[in-house]
Write a protein that holds these residues in place. Structure first.
Motif, mmCIF file in Angstrom:
data_model
loop_
_atom_site.group_PDB
_atom_site.id
_atom_site.type_symbol
_atom_site.label_atom_id
_atom_site.label_comp_id
_atom_site.label_asym_id
_atom_site.label_seq_id
_atom_site.Cartn_x
_atom_site.Cartn_y
_atom_site.Cartn_z
ATOM 1 N N LEU A 11 20.518 47.084 24.861
ATOM 2 C CA LEU A 11 20.770 46.697 23.484
ATOM 3 C C LEU A 11 20.694 45.274 23.027
ATOM 4 C CD1 LEU A 11 24.412 48.429 23.399
ATOM 5 C CD2 LEU A 11 22.206 49.189 22.685
ATOM 6 N N GLY A 12 19.420 44.739 23.849
ATOM 7 C CA GLY A 12 19.097 43.627 23.304
ATOM 8 C C GLY A 12 19.784 42.290 24.071
ATOM 9 N N THR A 13 19.262 41.310 23.540
ATOM 10 C CA THR A 13 19.861 40.091 24.343
ATOM 11 C C THR A 13 21.119 39.574 23.728
ATOM 12 O OG1 THR A 13 18.715 38.791 22.591
ATOM 13 C CG2 THR A 13 17.394 38.987 24.658
ATOM 14 N N ASN A 14 21.577 40.130 22.535
ATOM 15 C CA ASN A 14 22.914 39.384 21.921
ATOM 16 C C ASN A 14 24.205 40.502 22.160
ATOM 17 O OD1 ASN A 14 21.825 37.027 20.834
ATOM 18 N ND2 ASN A 14 21.005 38.170 19.123
ATOM 19 N N VAL A 15 23.740 41.841 21.809
ATOM 20 C CA VAL A 15 25.090 42.713 22.185
ATOM 21 C C VAL A 15 24.943 43.332 23.538
ATOM 22 C CG1 VAL A 15 25.657 45.123 21.344
ATOM 23 C CG2 VAL A 15 24.287 43.584 19.720
ATOM 24 N N LYS A 16 26.112 43.191 24.197
ATOM 25 C CA LYS A 16 26.131 43.448 25.529
ATOM 26 C C LYS A 16 26.738 44.724 25.748
ATOM 27 C CE LYS A 16 27.002 38.622 26.924
ATOM 28 N NZ LYS A 16 27.758 37.585 27.508
ATOM 29 N N SER A 17 26.077 45.593 26.582
ATOM 30 C CA SER A 17 26.618 46.933 26.967
ATOM 31 C C SER A 17 27.925 46.700 27.645
ATOM 32 C CB SER A 17 25.491 47.778 27.885
ATOM 33 O OG SER A 17 24.343 47.774 27.097
ATOM 34 N N SER A 18 28.111 45.544 28.373
ATOM 35 C CA SER A 18 29.268 45.636 29.159
ATOM 36 C C SER A 18 30.500 45.280 28.179
ATOM 37 C CB SER A 18 29.208 44.323 29.988
ATOM 38 O OG SER A 18 28.839 43.216 29.339
ATOM 39 N N GLU A 52 25.525 44.173 31.663
ATOM 40 C CA GLU A 52 25.797 42.477 32.065
ATOM 41 C C GLU A 52 26.911 42.517 33.287
ATOM 42 O OE1 GLU A 52 23.558 43.272 28.432
ATOM 43 O OE2 GLU A 52 25.814 43.994 29.018
ATOM 44 N N ASP A 53 27.292 43.541 33.565
ATOM 45 C CA ASP A 53 28.285 43.492 34.876
ATOM 46 C C ASP A 53 27.861 44.465 35.842
ATOM 47 O OD1 ASP A 53 30.733 43.285 36.059
ATOM 48 O OD2 ASP A 53 31.976 44.241 34.839
#
Length: 527
Positions: A310-317, A343-344
């Protein structure tokens, strides 16, 4: 003679590279001094800028840059003025609890509560850094060009006044409606959708009305609210310069070229003036070798693989738990392997066919032949990479132009789009089944990818050519539209329309007057 002719003919393949090199060398600009100003703290935007800066260095230019991030390599001709610490605009400027909430915000909230705040605050943060402030106040260098990002950092255009240098800007966001007037062009609201609206170029009457209203509303807000604040900031930090300072709007009209992060068929066809150059995809490089664990994981994906980011800004975590569980349940039930930028890495309960990492070499992963689907938020750079590598997409857009990017992809037949609030196990499974098992998505993607990659010259070479062109021709006034010199009433043809309307009304009045006279005479004669 035939033998000599034959030898000359056989030498042609060897001469062609030399001739091409000579032609390119003829266009080369001698080493120039370039000031780059890229204060907006987005790493995804920096990917495009980094590619341009490296290209300029390779061509022998001396480049001084005010930026948040380091260049991807060391170079003796590169001077780095770092904006540190990096401003965390997501926490400080965006008034939402979660970035996923941006899916539901209005255009007014997007502009006033998000983009304008973000632009003003990040610009101010850059000006308050000691190194930047000292450079503005004391530097007496000569620069041949100001290279700046065209993304809510307008106060920094005052550098062009300080150094009496022409301007090239980099539209990392692609085409935006506000760019038309500043480049001397009328926006065609009838078939060019606003970048924040999920419309295509063929709009219904109600969509055209809404598109026009949103576009004019943004132009009004920009004129009466946003630009005056950028101008006040510029006057504060450049106030020590001698003489009167120009208005920011006047500096915008001095921009010679905008390098747009767009290219067909990922953008709708639209009018452009010569100074608007499409170079979308210039950041895409030849794929490099993957890390061993990733390479092994993808090589052994006998049923294919899915890449999820989901890119650099929106975090899947940060995804709501119910959405995460729905997606994981689908992944558990499929044969394909999944590579997920998550990201986790301590998350529990992952299926055995899912590999997560906090960072992924996206360009290199998409180039792997076993990757069959790209799950994406629909950001511009990621969409370009997916199309370049011909990987069908499952789009889950969150905010801004992502909706438009994914609508275009769906219309092109190479993507399926899900509205994030509507993501369930059922909808997510349906979307993946469509992309994995219906060959038309891959066929359409192959066709679109061929169009995207079909260019007269590589995108980066195109961008570098126009940067050097502006330097060679001292701002290239021949590219400038005469519409920039007209008052807005004349630019919009309102004066001409007023005259035509006045003549028509006068004609109608005269005809009515004449008819009254004629009919009155006839009546008197009858009496």
């Amino acid at each position: 003679m035939r033998g000599e002719d034959s030898r000359n003919f056989n030498m042609l393949p060897k001469l062609i590279p030399l001739l091409l090199f000579s032609a390119l060398a003829w266009h080369q600009t001698d080493s120039s001094r370039i000031l780059g100003v890229f204060v907006f703290p987005s790493r995804s935007h920096w990917m495009m800028i980094d590619a341009i800066l490296n290209g300029l260095l390779d061509r022998g230019h001396q480049v001084t840059v005010i930026a948040n991030y380091p260049l991807s390599r060391r170079h003796e001709n590169y001077t780095d003025l770092r904006v540190a610490p990096i401003y965390d605009f997501w926490k400080k400027s965006v008034n939402v609890d979660s970035l996923y909430d941006l899916t539901e915000i209005s255009i007014h909230q997007m502009l006033m509560g998000f983009l304008y705040n973000m632009g003003l605050e990040t610009a101010h943060h850059g000006f308050t850094r000691d190194g930047v402030r000292h450079f503005i106040q004391t530097d007496e260098s000569h620069f041949d060009l100001i290279l700046a990002e065209q993304f809510y950092q307008e106060a920094y255009l005052m550098f062009a006044h300080k150094y009496e240098a022409p301007i090239v800007t980099v539209g990392t966001f692609g085409f935006a409606h506000y760019m038309g007037p500043l480049m001397g062009m009328m926006n065609m609201y009838s078939h060019v959708p606003h970048e924040f609206l999920p419309f295509m170029d063929k709009m219904s009457f109600s969509q055209r009305m809404y598109n026009t209203g949103v576009s004019l509303y943004e132009q009004l807000l920009r004129t009466i609210y946003y630009l005056p604040r950028q101008e006040a900031m510029a006057r504060h930090y450049f106030g020590h310069l001698p003489g009167p300072l120009p208005k920011i709007a006047a500096l915008e009209r001095q921009i010679s070229v905008v390098l747009l992060n767009s290219y067909y068929p990922l953008t709708t066809s639209r009018p452009r003036v010569p100074g608007m150059i499409q170079v979308g995809g210039l950041h895409i490089k030849e794929p490099k070798a993957l890390p061993k664990d990733l390479q092994k994981f993808l090589d052994e994906a006998e049923h294919g693989a899915i890449y999820f980011s989901l890119g650099t800004n929106v975090k899947s975590s940060d995804m709501p738990r119910d959405k995460l569980e729905a997606i994981l349940n689908v992944f558990r039930s499929i044969k394909q392997r999944v590579v997920w930028k998550y990201e986790d890495e301590s998350v529990k309960g992952l299926p055995s066919n899912v590999l997560i990492k906090t960072w992924m070499p996206q360009n290199d992963i998409l180039a792997h032949p076993n990757v069959k689907v790209f799950i994406t938020h629909g950001g511009l750079l990621g969409t370009q990479e997916g199309v370049h590598r011909a990987v069908p997409m499952l789009g889950i857009p969150i905010y801004a132009d992502q909706h438009l990017n994914m609508n275009k992809a769906v219309l092109g037949g190479y993507a399926v789009r899900l509205h994030f609030p509507n993501v369930t196990e059922t909808s997510f499974r349906w979307a993946l089944d469509e992309l994995l098992h219906k060959p038309q998505y891959q066929e359409n993607m192959n066709r679109v990818s061929a169009v995207f990659r079909d260019r007269p010259v590589p995108a980066l070479d195109e961008a570098l050519y126009w940067v050097e062109y502006v330097i060679r021709h001292k701002g290239a006034p021949q590219l400038r539209s005469a519409g920039l010199d007209l008052p807005w009433v004349s630019f919009a043809m309102l004066d001409v329309m007023a005259l035509v309307l006045g003549v028509l009304l006068l004609t109608v009045w005269l005809v009515r007057k004449l008819l009254r006279v004629v009919l009155g005479d006839k009546k008197r004669k009858t009496d």
